[in-house]
Design an enzyme around this catalytic site. Structure first.
Site, PDB file in Angstrom:
ATOM      1  N   ARG A 128       0.698  -1.202  -0.206  1.00 11.66           N
ATOM      2  CA  ARG A 128      -0.171  -0.013  -0.006  1.00 11.66           C
ATOM      3  C   ARG A 128       0.723   1.409   0.006  1.00 11.66           C
ATOM      4  O   ARG A 128       1.043   1.946   1.079  1.00 11.66           O
ATOM      5  CB  ARG A 128      -0.872  -0.063   1.203  1.00 11.66           C
ATOM      6  CG  ARG A 128      -2.100  -0.968   0.936  1.00 11.66           C
ATOM      7  CD  ARG A 128      -3.214  -0.889   1.958  1.00 11.66           C
ATOM      8  NE  ARG A 128      -4.333  -1.688   1.555  1.00 11.66           N
ATOM      9  CZ  ARG A 128      -5.362  -1.991   2.460  1.00 11.66           C
ATOM     10  NH1 ARG A 128      -5.290  -1.943   3.702  1.00 11.66           N
ATOM     11  NH2 ARG A 128      -6.646  -2.431   1.778  1.00 11.66           N
ATOM     12  N   GLN A 147      -1.817   2.617  -5.714  1.00 16.72           N
ATOM     13  CA  GLN A 147      -3.091   2.907  -5.162  1.00 16.72           C
ATOM     14  C   GLN A 147      -3.932   2.460  -6.331  1.00 16.72           C
ATOM     15  O   GLN A 147      -5.175   1.876  -6.188  1.00 16.72           O
ATOM     16  CB  GLN A 147      -3.225   4.427  -4.784  1.00 16.72           C
ATOM     17  CG  GLN A 147      -2.678   4.948  -3.390  1.00 16.72           C
ATOM     18  CD  GLN A 147      -2.908   6.205  -3.230  1.00 16.72           C
ATOM     19  OE1 GLN A 147      -3.248   6.923  -4.047  1.00 16.72           O
ATOM     20  NE2 GLN A 147      -2.643   6.630  -2.061  1.00 16.72           N
ATOM     21  N   ASP A 152      -4.969  -1.306  -6.151  1.00 16.88           N
ATOM     22  CA  ASP A 152      -5.122  -1.884  -4.643  1.00 16.88           C
ATOM     23  C   ASP A 152      -6.740  -2.638  -4.772  1.00 16.88           C
ATOM     24  O   ASP A 152      -7.660  -1.898  -4.449  1.00 16.88           O
ATOM     25  CB  ASP A 152      -4.934  -0.881  -3.670  1.00 16.88           C
ATOM     26  CG  ASP A 152      -5.249  -1.210  -2.292  1.00 16.88           C
ATOM     27  OD1 ASP A 152      -5.522  -2.320  -2.254  1.00 16.88           O
ATOM     28  OD2 ASP A 152      -4.959  -0.488  -1.358  1.00 16.88           O
ATOM     29  N   SER A 164      -8.473  -2.650  -1.257  1.00 18.35           N
ATOM     30  CA  SER A 164      -9.210  -1.303  -0.794  1.00 18.35           C
ATOM     31  C   SER A 164     -10.359  -1.114  -1.643  1.00 18.35           C
ATOM     32  O   SER A 164     -11.503  -0.866  -1.307  1.00 18.35           O
ATOM     33  CB  SER A 164      -8.369   0.013  -1.131  1.00 18.35           C
ATOM     34  OG  SER A 164      -7.184  -0.047   0.027  1.00 18.35           O
ATOM     35  N   TYR A 208      -1.121  -1.792   6.476  1.00 18.83           N
ATOM     36  CA  TYR A 208      -1.792  -2.815   6.815  1.00 18.83           C
ATOM     37  C   TYR A 208      -1.613  -2.802   8.342  1.00 18.83           C
ATOM     38  O   TYR A 208      -0.368  -2.589   9.093  1.00 18.83           O
ATOM     39  CB  TYR A 208      -1.164  -4.240   6.453  1.00 18.83           C
ATOM     40  CG  TYR A 208      -1.597  -4.438   4.761  1.00 18.83           C
ATOM     41  CD1 TYR A 208      -2.992  -4.672   4.229  1.00 18.83           C
ATOM     42  CD2 TYR A 208      -0.477  -4.267   3.953  1.00 18.83           C
ATOM     43  CE1 TYR A 208      -2.902  -5.006   3.039  1.00 18.83           C
ATOM     44  CE2 TYR A 208      -0.714  -4.228   2.814  1.00 18.83           C
ATOM     45  CZ  TYR A 208      -1.836  -4.710   2.103  1.00 18.83           C
ATOM     46  OH  TYR A 208      -2.043  -5.007   0.821  1.00 18.83           O
TER      47      TYR A 208
END
Length: 385
Positions: free
Chosen positions: A123, A128, A131, A134, A230
């Site tokens: 992450r 991003q 991901d 997410s 995390y």
């Protein structure tokens, strides 16, 4: 440029697909050749004709595609029989459940497959757009509140009627990660008063920016931090202090959304049976961590347990219940990853940059060897039991 194959998911109840007509068109313009198994997108609302119109070739008998294509994009781990057909040097990307997956890793190594386990994607800012955890957790947090609202014996918003005023429901969210923050936003939109508990004091600003009321973690204990985006596991002493703090909140809550998870570890038990005894009959708990052992005692995956009038919802697989948008986001994540790891000059073979933190973080197997043996040797089932 490489050939890419999108198989139909075979896990029971899975409706998502690893590519949509949008991402087929996107990757086609980059030079990739897309092959989609017939019916792969039906569960998510994407027809075969839409894939064909976007430039994909439809595959009726997938066995040959497994053996001949350069890249396979999937949602869940494919069956061992299909993995055994992959050609040497192929690339596989998906949610491969790598913890304790030694048989899968052995099969991939025997075929010389490079496999990206997207659960392990670091992450960092550069990743991003890739991901998947997410994007899917966002959906899970949203759907968890809808399930709780549907099961609740009260209104969510405050209502002023001729018969009197109805007070708003009180929601408690455990964990202020992606799922927890989306659950907060959704519950607030439905009119609930929302309290959020998180082990990280730094989460207060995010919670309050969305209209929630933050419950500070126990001050006398050493709070856990996070690593690589995390959460890290909390000590049992900290969890005991947190449970004591939460007992009073639970007694006042109408709905509780549990989202606390630690990669590769059993989910922390935040609500024990004695705490459930103090909850109001008619209240609802939705446990998004149920597949990792659960944040709440007595929850069971994929089912609802009535415990003395308190509804305990095992909220696993919720992204698949919003399959159209879940697939759209997941497919964009995969397309971004594929564009990142395959250069415009790539021909038949992949030249993966093993020093790239994105590649290094989630490349499970490569060149006939497991690159993350410490992940494969950790089994969530052991810590859950």
């Amino acid at each position: 440029m490489p050939d890419v194959f999108i198989p139909r998911e075979e896990r029971h109840g899975e409706k998502r697909v690893a590519a949509t007509p949008e991402t087929v068109k996107r990757l086609s313009t980059k030079g990739f050749t897309l092959h989609v198994e017939q019916g792969a997108g039906v569960g998510a609302g994407y027809a075969d004709a839409d894939y064909a119109a976007a430039g994909a070739a439809l595959i009726g008998e997938p066995e040959r595609a497994w053996a001949s294509t350069d890249v396979v994009l999937c949602v869940n781990t494919p069956p061992a029989e299909s993995l055994g057909r992959l050609k040497a040097g192929a690339l596989l990307a998906g949610l491969l459940s790598p913890y304790g997956a030694e048989p899968m890793v052995q099969t991939l190594n025997s075929r010389g497959v490079s496999a990206f386990a997207l659960e392990l994607l670091p992450r960092i800012s550069r990743a991003q757009s890739m991901d998947v955890l997410s994007s899917q957790a966002n959906i899970a947090g949203y759907k968890a509140v809808l399930l709780a609202a549907a099961a609740l014996d009260r209104y969510m918003p405050m209502l002023m009627t001729a018969a009197g005023t109805i007070q708003p429901a009180r929601a408690l969210i455990l964990g202020a990660g992606v799922a927890g923050l989306q659950a907060l936003a959704t519950a607030r939109r439905l009119g609930a008063v929302v309290y959020v508990s998180d082990v990280r004091a730094a989460a207060k600003e995010q919670v309050e920016s969305l209209g929630g009321r933050f419950l500070a973690p126990p001050e006398q204990q050493e709070a856990p931090a996070e690593s690589g985006g995390y959460a890290k596991a909390a000590s049992e002493a900290f969890l005991a202090a947190q449970r004591q703090q939460l007992a009073e909140q639970l007694a006042q809550a109408d709905m509780v959304i549990c989202t606390a998870q630690v990669p590769g570890r059993r989910a922390p038990l935040l609500i024990d049976e004695s705490m459930l005894d103090g909850m109001r009959p008619g209240s609802v708990v939705v446990d998004l961590a149920v597949a990792q052992g659960g944040n709440c005692a007595c929850t069971q995956p994929g089912t609802t347990v009535d415990r003395n009038g308190v509804q305990l919802v095992g909220g696993d697989g919720l992204p698949s219940s919003v399959a159209n948008h879940a697939s759209a986001l997941y497919a964009r994540n995969l397309a971004a990853l594929l564009e990142h790891v395959v250069s415009d000059t790539a021909a038949e073979a992949f030249a993966l940059d093993l020093e790239d933190p994105i590649v290094a973080g989630c490349l499970l197997t490569h060149g006939g060897a497991c690159r993350l043996p410490e992940i494969v040797s950790t089994t969530i089932k052991e810590v859950v039991s």
